[in-house]
Design an enzyme around this catalytic site. Structure first.
Site, PDB file in Angstrom:
ATOM      1  N   ASP A  42      25.742  -6.366   2.735  1.00  0.00           N
ATOM      2  CA  ASP A  42      26.372  -5.483   1.786  1.00  0.00           C
ATOM      3  C   ASP A  42      25.562  -4.850   0.829  1.00  0.00           C
ATOM      4  O   ASP A  42      24.353  -5.247   1.026  1.00  0.00           O
ATOM      5  CB  ASP A  42      27.690  -6.202   1.144  1.00  0.00           C
ATOM      6  CG  ASP A  42      27.303  -7.533   0.525  1.00  0.00           C
ATOM      7  OD1 ASP A  42      26.351  -7.508   0.008  1.00  0.00           O
ATOM      8  OD2 ASP A  42      28.403  -8.374   0.648  1.00  0.00           O
ATOM      9  N   LYS A  44      30.684  -1.578   0.083  1.00  0.00           N
ATOM     10  CA  LYS A  44      31.351  -0.625  -0.571  1.00  0.00           C
ATOM     11  C   LYS A  44      31.393   0.662  -0.045  1.00  0.00           C
ATOM     12  O   LYS A  44      32.428   1.346  -0.216  1.00  0.00           O
ATOM     13  CB  LYS A  44      31.342  -0.497  -2.277  1.00  0.00           C
ATOM     14  CG  LYS A  44      31.742  -2.118  -2.941  1.00  0.00           C
ATOM     15  CD  LYS A  44      31.494  -1.539  -4.379  1.00  0.00           C
ATOM     16  CE  LYS A  44      31.780  -3.202  -5.193  1.00  0.00           C
ATOM     17  NZ  LYS A  44      31.076  -2.969  -6.440  1.00  0.00           N
ATOM     18  N   GLY A  77      24.016 -11.141  -2.159  1.00  0.00           N
ATOM     19  CA  GLY A  77      23.041 -10.984  -3.318  1.00  0.00           C
ATOM     20  C   GLY A  77      23.243 -12.335  -4.012  1.00  0.00           C
ATOM     21  O   GLY A  77      24.273 -13.038  -4.020  1.00  0.00           O
ATOM     22  N   ASP A  82      23.389 -15.675  -5.072  1.00  0.00           N
ATOM     23  CA  ASP A  82      23.610 -17.088  -4.492  1.00  0.00           C
ATOM     24  C   ASP A  82      24.761 -16.744  -3.815  1.00  0.00           C
ATOM     25  O   ASP A  82      25.702 -16.470  -4.512  1.00  0.00           O
ATOM     26  CB  ASP A  82      23.728 -18.221  -5.388  1.00  0.00           C
ATOM     27  CG  ASP A  82      23.663 -19.552  -4.711  1.00  0.00           C
ATOM     28  OD1 ASP A  82      22.686 -20.205  -4.542  1.00  0.00           O
ATOM     29  OD2 ASP A  82      24.933 -19.817  -4.563  1.00  0.00           O
ATOM     30  N   THR A 118      20.509 -16.835  -8.267  1.00  0.00           N
ATOM     31  CA  THR A 118      21.332 -16.252  -8.784  1.00  0.00           C
ATOM     32  C   THR A 118      20.948 -15.190 -10.028  1.00  0.00           C
ATOM     33  O   THR A 118      19.694 -15.377 -10.387  1.00  0.00           O
ATOM     34  CB  THR A 118      22.473 -17.168  -9.263  1.00  0.00           C
ATOM     35  OG1 THR A 118      23.580 -16.612  -9.508  1.00  0.00           O
ATOM     36  CG2 THR A 118      21.924 -17.869 -10.511  1.00  0.00           C
ATOM     37  N   ALA A 119      21.717 -14.230 -10.144  1.00  0.00           N
ATOM     38  CA  ALA A 119      21.316 -13.343 -11.234  1.00  0.00           C
ATOM     39  C   ALA A 119      21.015 -13.940 -12.502  1.00  0.00           C
ATOM     40  O   ALA A 119      20.241 -13.272 -13.248  1.00  0.00           O
ATOM     41  CB  ALA A 119      22.529 -12.189 -11.245  1.00  0.00           C
ATOM     42  N   MET A 166      29.391  -9.370 -14.058  1.00  0.00           N
ATOM     43  CA  MET A 166      30.318  -8.269 -13.889  1.00  0.00           C
ATOM     44  C   MET A 166      31.038  -8.117 -15.340  1.00  0.00           C
ATOM     45  O   MET A 166      32.320  -7.961 -15.407  1.00  0.00           O
ATOM     46  CB  MET A 166      31.453  -8.677 -13.046  1.00  0.00           C
ATOM     47  CG  MET A 166      30.910  -8.825 -11.727  1.00  0.00           C
ATOM     48  SD  MET A 166      31.902  -9.637 -10.422  1.00  0.00           S
ATOM     49  CE  MET A 166      31.555 -11.229 -10.774  1.00  0.00           C
TER      50      MET A 166
END
Ligand code: SAH
Length: 268
Positions: free
Chosen positions: A46, A68, A99, A101, A129-130, A184
């Site tokens: 994605d 998306k 994206g 983890d 992770t981010a 987010m």
């Protein structure tokens, strides 16, 4: 190569590998993740996965986009699950590239559950992770002796069908004094900051907004909770990781020690 190895195109039994692609920079995938990509018959990906990663796979590998822009806003999770099952059943090696983890706000758990129900073998390959990437790229340690001994990964995006138990209790988080890594959260940053202040954090608590961590257009904005509105405006429409806590102050010390070797530009 012996003829034994060369003849069978697929394993007898299919398998799905949920691979964490990391935060964006293509060299931040793990070696295990990259090896899974190289061997894959099918890759399901994605938006968050860097497109460059798809260049390491076999030329004849089938690539299926489920992000998306796939003709609608979101491909429903059940549909993605159905594709995973459909592709793996005939005995193919399927990589589901996600994206960061796969198990951190990545719905990897739901996909793994679905595969278990369908009786399909799966493996999970962790990713950067981010929050880890944002900390490293901005020069902010997420924990530091004497400053923060806990770190929380929390979503700032309230999902509509969420049960009340899953709602985030910002006041409770404020009391922990843990470093908060908010995923987010840019759109709701003002409301989140207000809730944290209401919960007992000072308006002077430092906060960093790291956008596009690890990518060429990465940027870091630093301020305090009271600046939430201004800081959020720097992040509109981009992947942003928000770090709240005293550790953010350490950035200056670390940045100085590295003599401005950080690529990121301060906006504030
Ligand atoms: N599974 C992913 C998170 C997916 S949720 C992981 O482990 O990182 C998507 C959110 O992650 C984005 O809205 C943003 O908050 C964060 N994010 C992902 N990539 C990012 C990046 N390169 N820089 C900053 N934040 C990022």
């Amino acid at each position: 190569m012996s003829s034994k190895e060369g003849n069978a195109p697929y394993d007898i039994k299919g398998k799905v590998t949920l691979v964490g692609a990391g935060p964006g920079a293509p060299d931040l995938i793990t070696l295990r993740g990259q090896l899974a990509l190289v061997k894959a018959d099918v890759i399901i990906y994605d938006d968050l996965a860097n497109a460059e990663l798809l260049t390491v796979c076999r030329a004849d590998a089938v690539k299926i986009y489920v992000g998306k822009r796939a003709g609608r806003h979101y491909m429903p999770q059940e549909e993605i699950g159905a594709i995973l099952v459909r592709e793996a059943l005939p005995g193919r090696k399927v990589v589901r590239l996600k994206g960061g983890d796969p198990l951190v706000f990545g719905r990897g758990g739901e996909e793994a559950e679905l595969l278990t129900k369908a009786g399909i073998d799966f493996e999970i390959v962790p990713g950067v992770t981010a929050a880890s990437a944002a900390g490293a790229m901005a020069g902010i340690p997420l924990t530091q002796r004497g400053v923060a001994s806990a770190v929380v990964f929390v979503t700032g995006h309230e999902c509509r069908d969420k049960s009340p138990e899953a709602e985030v209790d910002w006041a409770a988080l404020a009391r922990t004094r843990a470093t908060l890594c908010i995923y987010m959260g840019a759109r709701r940053l003002s409301a989140i900051a207000a809730a944290l202040i209401q919960g007992g954090l000072s308006g002077d608590t430092p906060m960093a907004v790291v956008t596009n961590a690890s990518l060429a257009n990465e940027a870091v904005s630093v301020g305090v909770l009271d600046d939430a509105e201004l800081l959020a405006s720097a992040a509109v429409g981009q992947p942003a990781l928000i770090i709240v806590g005293e550790v953010v102050r350490l950035r200056e010390i670390l940045a100085e020690a590295r003599e401005g070797s950080f690529q990121s530009a301060d906006r504030l």
